[in-house]
Design a protein around this motif. Structure first.
Motif, PDB file in Angstrom:
ATOM      1  N   ILE A 130     -40.584  36.907 141.351  1.00 22.07           N
ATOM      2  CA  ILE A 130     -41.363  36.356 140.243  1.00 22.07           C
ATOM      3  C   ILE A 130     -42.576  37.240 139.978  1.00 22.07           C
ATOM      4  O   ILE A 130     -42.905  37.547 138.828  1.00 22.07           O
ATOM      5  N   ALA A 131     -43.211  37.704 141.060  1.00 17.19           N
ATOM      6  CA  ALA A 131     -44.385  38.560 140.898  1.00 17.19           C
ATOM      7  C   ALA A 131     -44.017  39.857 140.193  1.00 17.19           C
ATOM      8  O   ALA A 131     -44.725  40.315 139.293  1.00 17.19           O
ATOM      9  N   VAL A 132     -42.878  40.452 140.573  1.00 20.14           N
ATOM     10  CA  VAL A 132     -42.461  41.714 139.952  1.00 20.14           C
ATOM     11  C   VAL A 132     -42.184  41.498 138.470  1.00 20.14           C
ATOM     12  O   VAL A 132     -42.651  42.258 137.610  1.00 20.14           O
ATOM     13  N   ALA A 133     -41.443  40.413 138.168  1.00 19.00           N
ATOM     14  CA  ALA A 133     -41.114  40.145 136.765  1.00 19.00           C
ATOM     15  C   ALA A 133     -42.383  39.935 135.950  1.00 19.00           C
ATOM     16  O   ALA A 133     -42.489  40.413 134.815  1.00 19.00           O
ATOM     17  N   ASN A 134     -43.331  39.230 136.522  1.00 19.30           N
ATOM     18  CA  ASN A 134     -44.553  38.956 135.774  1.00 19.30           C
ATOM     19  C   ASN A 134     -45.454  40.175 135.682  1.00 19.30           C
ATOM     20  O   ASN A 134     -46.137  40.379 134.686  1.00 19.30           O
ATOM     21  N   LEU A 135     -45.448  40.973 136.740  1.00 20.38           N
ATOM     22  CA  LEU A 135     -46.257  42.192 136.717  1.00 20.38           C
ATOM     23  C   LEU A 135     -45.806  43.094 135.570  1.00 20.38           C
ATOM     24  O   LEU A 135     -46.619  43.735 134.901  1.00 20.38           O
ATOM     25  N   GLY A 137     -44.802  42.111 132.839  1.00 16.65           N
ATOM     26  CA  GLY A 137     -45.170  41.539 131.557  1.00 16.65           C
ATOM     27  C   GLY A 137     -46.664  41.404 131.328  1.00 16.65           C
ATOM     28  O   GLY A 137     -47.080  40.976 130.262  1.00 16.65           O
ATOM     29  N   VAL A 138     -47.460  41.762 132.315  1.00 18.28           N
ATOM     30  CA  VAL A 138     -48.909  41.671 132.130  1.00 18.28           C
ATOM     31  C   VAL A 138     -49.333  42.684 131.069  1.00 18.28           C
ATOM     32  O   VAL A 138     -48.943  43.845 131.134  1.00 18.28           O
ATOM     33  N   PRO A 139     -50.110  42.249 130.070  1.00 17.92           N
ATOM     34  CA  PRO A 139     -50.520  43.182 129.014  1.00 17.92           C
ATOM     35  C   PRO A 139     -51.296  44.362 129.606  1.00 17.92           C
ATOM     36  O   PRO A 139     -52.057  44.199 130.565  1.00 17.92           O
ATOM     37  N   SER A 140     -51.092  45.531 129.004  1.00 18.29           N
ATOM     38  CA  SER A 140     -51.707  46.724 129.583  1.00 18.29           C
ATOM     39  C   SER A 140     -53.234  46.650 129.539  1.00 18.29           C
ATOM     40  O   SER A 140     -53.903  47.208 130.399  1.00 18.29           O
ATOM     41  N   VAL A 142     -54.981  44.072 130.146  1.00 19.70           N
ATOM     42  CA  VAL A 142     -55.419  43.303 131.309  1.00 19.70           C
ATOM     43  C   VAL A 142     -55.448  44.209 132.546  1.00 19.70           C
ATOM     44  O   VAL A 142     -56.321  44.069 133.410  1.00 19.70           O
ATOM     45  N   PHE A 143     -54.517  45.165 132.607  1.00 17.11           N
ATOM     46  CA  PHE A 143     -54.582  46.148 133.694  1.00 17.11           C
ATOM     47  C   PHE A 143     -55.879  46.942 133.613  1.00 17.11           C
ATOM     48  O   PHE A 143     -56.476  47.284 134.639  1.00 17.11           O
TER      49      PHE A 143
ATOM     50  N   ALA B  98     -46.452  43.499 145.350  1.00 16.49           N
ATOM     51  CA  ALA B  98     -46.371  42.978 143.983  1.00 16.49           C
ATOM     52  C   ALA B  98     -47.114  41.646 143.878  1.00 16.49           C
ATOM     53  O   ALA B  98     -47.831  41.393 142.909  1.00 16.49           O
ATOM     54  N   ILE B 102     -50.500  40.903 141.600  1.00 13.82           N
ATOM     55  CA  ILE B 102     -50.642  39.806 140.623  1.00 13.82           C
ATOM     56  C   ILE B 102     -51.869  38.953 140.963  1.00 13.82           C
ATOM     57  O   ILE B 102     -52.683  38.621 140.095  1.00 13.82           O
ATOM     58  N   GLY B 308     -49.593  40.631 123.961  1.00 15.09           N
ATOM     59  CA  GLY B 308     -50.488  41.423 124.786  1.00 15.09           C
ATOM     60  C   GLY B 308     -50.654  42.863 124.348  1.00 15.09           C
ATOM     61  O   GLY B 308     -51.530  43.559 124.846  1.00 15.09           O
ATOM     62  N   ASN B 370     -43.835  34.762 130.224  1.00 11.11           N
ATOM     63  CA  ASN B 370     -42.905  35.542 131.036  1.00 11.11           C
ATOM     64  C   ASN B 370     -42.201  34.687 132.069  1.00 11.11           C
ATOM     65  O   ASN B 370     -41.034  34.907 132.379  1.00 11.11           O
ATOM     66  N   ASP B 374     -38.301  34.477 132.404  1.00  8.97           N
ATOM     67  CA  ASP B 374     -37.658  34.808 133.671  1.00  8.97           C
ATOM     68  C   ASP B 374     -36.776  33.657 134.132  1.00  8.97           C
ATOM     69  O   ASP B 374     -35.634  33.840 134.560  1.00  8.97           O
TER      70      ASP B 374
END
Lengths: 327, 388
Positions: A130-135, A137-140, A142-143, B98, B102, B308, B370, B374
């Motif tokens: 779940i973390a990988v999938a969401n990572l 999708g995090v808007p750039s 926000v990075f 990961a 997050i 985003g 997301n 998912d």
């Protein structure tokens, strides 16, 4: 008797004729509808492909005249209206190398853990997925905030406080922080590509290795990972391509519009072609004078990402073919 | 002696062509002869010539598959060497990166946004509630939500940004959903294998175009076209940026939809055809509904991307923070606001805090979208998996 049978059969014939006509009509409508469906969906595909062709055509047509060796090897001059983009290319290369060193091993390790060690149903595995999938999708942007808040303000300032007695060295936007932010951003790319490659390694190879007395670790690192190396390469290439093109994450973590000197170390700022494109196209005082340079920079950026993406496609296609033969 | 023989037998197992029928028997008499064959292959005199030969062969064959070192089968399942286990621990530790990433992203964007809840300096200018309320600002006739963070009286009304984000996103989705799904239908249902092999990498190329290049293209080329065709008042507007944004969203929707459509079991198609359905009926009433969770997931992930996306919108939308329903007006999105303003704010000030708050909001919204996407993918896989 005959008359009555004739009378009975007449409606039946009419009935049959009507049915046949109806069937014919139905097939004709169906054929039409089928054709319409195919044409409509085909048209959407053509539009999608046309977008790509259009962008390529425009950039190549306007970008090539200004592209030269001098453009690639010189620094900008005359307030960005002359010279080349060498410092930007160099800055990007440095950033991408640092990013690869920091991000790829972690991504590969995560993929290996997920595919070779973890139980597919454990809560930890599920949480990682779940973390990988969401990572991904995090808007750039926000990075970018994360890079500023965590790397620059927290880690960098912390290093300054402990090592440099409060002098600002790492507590400001720098090459290393941009690279690390980008490494986090490209982590999912590496993980997904590596896992796909691990999935393609035949089970028999693992079993053969274990049967020969190798430990699990030996099996994974001497048998499975070498087999999956094209996939790891694909992931790295895609990550590099992504990292070279992204702007938002490096806006506040290290990119600079113009630097008189090349980056000297991890704590200096750097120029990047992608950021260059953004600044030149939005904040240029003289649009006509910078336009050729702008187009040439876009062409360089596009050529770079396309080359990398095509390389990734080729490597992956080869890997799939080989896996198909093995299986 | 027994150890040596053991190793030797093992060696023969690895290199079957060398093995002779009698080689399998552990008879002592035939042993020296076989050792000599191996030493003739190049092992010089040493305590254990056979192990040298193994070393050499291993090195030669390592280019293909790394054959694990020849050792007697470990029947008494001993523990792996310590450093193997240590490396595995390290692997496990790295694997949670990961999750750590997050969590850190959320914690550190929220941490910079937190002063909006308690800092006196910040709360003098803006509070969580005031951001969402219309206010009667000096110089205005009626109460409004205004985004004007850099002025004598800083105004942090977020509604203009939200309206702008929605407008651009709606335009982008209106273009990318039909195009992405339509192209996926064609590629998965009508096109041959060769076409698919060409189209899929080409769409990946489209996905690989950096967003700054798409923004540049929208700004320099598309904006002019749109202005010439529609005679628009503002050159940069929600329509232009939305269309450019759809270029970034289409590959996401296309890829996931195509996968979903192709994952529909053949038996569905066969059953539908056997019942007399035409091709288009099968596609419209059987395949598309069966693939709908996957397509929905693609749309959800595309939506997350659209909400985003920063650079395209920042460059092509004109960035005027106004509340208007017109698509041809300039628009300012949340992401573009952060990108445009953060570089010029005072660290820790009200403006800085609000921008981080917007970032946290953006993170949570895309995280939600997301997660739904998912979940839809997983459900789709489970559903189709169970029926085949």
């Amino acid at each position: 008797l005959t008359a009555s049978s004739e009378a009975a059969s007449a409606p039946r014939t009419v009935d049959r004729a009507a049915q046949a006509a109806q069937a014919a009509r139905r097939t004709r409508t169906n054929l039409l509808a089928d054709g319409a469906f195919a044409v409509a969906s085909g048209a959407t595909l053509l539009i999608v492909l046309a977008i790509l062709v259009l962008i390529l055509f425009d950039v190549i047509r306007n970008g090539t005249p200004h592209l030269s060796w001098a453009f690639l090897s010189q620094a900008p001059r005359d307030g960005m209206t002359g010279g080349g983009i060498f410092p930007a290319i160099l800055g990007m290369v440095e950033m991408v190398i640092l990013m690869t060193i920091a991000g790829v091993p972690i991504g590969v390790a995560t993929a290996i853990y997920l595919h070779e060690y973890a139980s597919p149903v454990s809560w930890l595995t599920r949480a990682i997925r779940i973390a990988v999938a969401n990572l991904a999708g995090v808007p750039s942007i926000v990075f970018g905030l994360f890079g500023l808040g965590f790397f620059v303000q927290f880690v960098g300032a912390g290093i300054d406080k402990t090592l440099f007695h409060g002098e600002k060295v790492y507590g400001q936007p720098a090459l290393i922080w941009a690279a690390l932010t980008m490494a986090v951003l490209t982590l999912p790319v590496v993980i997904v590509a590596t896992e796909e490659a691990l999935r393609a390694v035949p089970r028999e190879l693992r079993e053969a290795s274990l049967a020969l007395g190798a430990t699990k670790f030996q099996t994974v690192f001497n048998v499975v990972v070498p087999q999956a190396s094209p996939g790891i390469l694909t992931g790295t290439i895609l990550a590099v391509s992504r990292g070279a093109g992204e702007v938002a994450p490096i806006l506040f973590t290290g990119a600079a519009y113009f630097l008189p000197l090349l980056p000297k170390g991890l704590s200096s700022q750097f120029m990047s072609p992608s950021y260059h494109v953004y600044v030149l196209s939005t904040q240029s005082p003289d649009v006509d004078a910078t336009k050729p340079i702008l187009y040439a920079t876009v062409l360089v950026l596009l050529a770079l990402t396309f080359t990398l993406n095509i390389a990734a496609v080729v490597v992956r296609a080869r890997m799939r073919r080989r896996a198909g033969v093995a299986a | 002696m027994s150890q040596g023989r053991h190793a030797f037998v093992n060696d023969e197992c690895f290199h079957a062509p060398v093995m002779t029928p009698e080689g399998a028997t552990p008879a002592g008499s035939s042993l020296p002869a076989r050792i000599s064959t191996i030493s003739r292959e190049g092992a010089s005199a040493g305590e254990s010539p056979s192990s040298r030969a193994i070393e050499r062969r291993k090195r030669r064959s390592s280019a293909r598959v790394n054959v694990p070192p020849a050792r007697p089968p470990r029947l008494n399942l001993s523990k792996a060497p310590f450093w193997h286990r240590a490396a595995e621990w390290l692997l496990h530790a790295l694997a949670i990166s990961a999750i750590v990433a997050i969590v850190l992203i959320l914690v550190f964007t929220a941490k910079e946004a937190a002063p909006i809840l308690y800092s006196k300096v910040v709360r003098e200018e803006v509070t969580l509630v005031k951001m969402w309320m219309t206010q009667l600002w000096p110089g205005y006739d009626e109460a409004q939500s205004v985004w004007q963070p850099v002025s004598d009286v800083p105004k942090f009304g977020v509604w203009p940004l939200i309206v702008g984000t929605l407008k651009v996103t709606i335009v982008a989705m209106a273009f990318s959903v039909p195009l992405g799904v339509g192209a996926a239908v064609y590629v998965s249902q009508y096109a041959g294998a060769r076409t698919r092999e060409i189209v899929k990498p080409v769409v990946e190329l489209l996905a690989g175009i950096p967003s700054v290049v798409l923004g540049f293209f929208a700004l320099m080329v598309m904006a002019t076209w749109f202005q010439n065709v529609f005679h628009l008042e503002s050159r940069l507007n929600a329509l232009v940026s939305g269309v450019a944004l759809s270029f970034a969203v289409i590959p996401v929707i296309f890829t996931l939809s195509e996968e979903a459509l192709r994952a529909v079991p053949r038996s569905y198609v066969e059953a539908s055809t056997a019942l007399g359905a035409a091709r288009w009926q099968t596609i419209g009433r059987v395949i598309l509904p069966a693939a709908s969770p996957g397509i929905a997931a693609g749309i959800a992930l595309g939506l997350g991307r659209a909400v985003g996306e920063t650079m395209i919108v920042l460059m092509a939308s004109g960035n005027a923070a106004i509340i208007s329903a017109s698509l041809t007006d300039s628009a300012r999105t949340i992401a573009a606001t952060i990108a445009a303003e953060l570089a010029e704010v005072v660290f820790g000030g009200a403006h800085y805090t609000v921008l981080f708050f917007l970032g946290t909001l953006l993170f949570l919204v895309t995280f939600g979208i997301n997660t739904v996407g998912d979940w839809a993918i997983r459900r789709m896989k489970r559903r189709l998996g169970s029926t085949t």
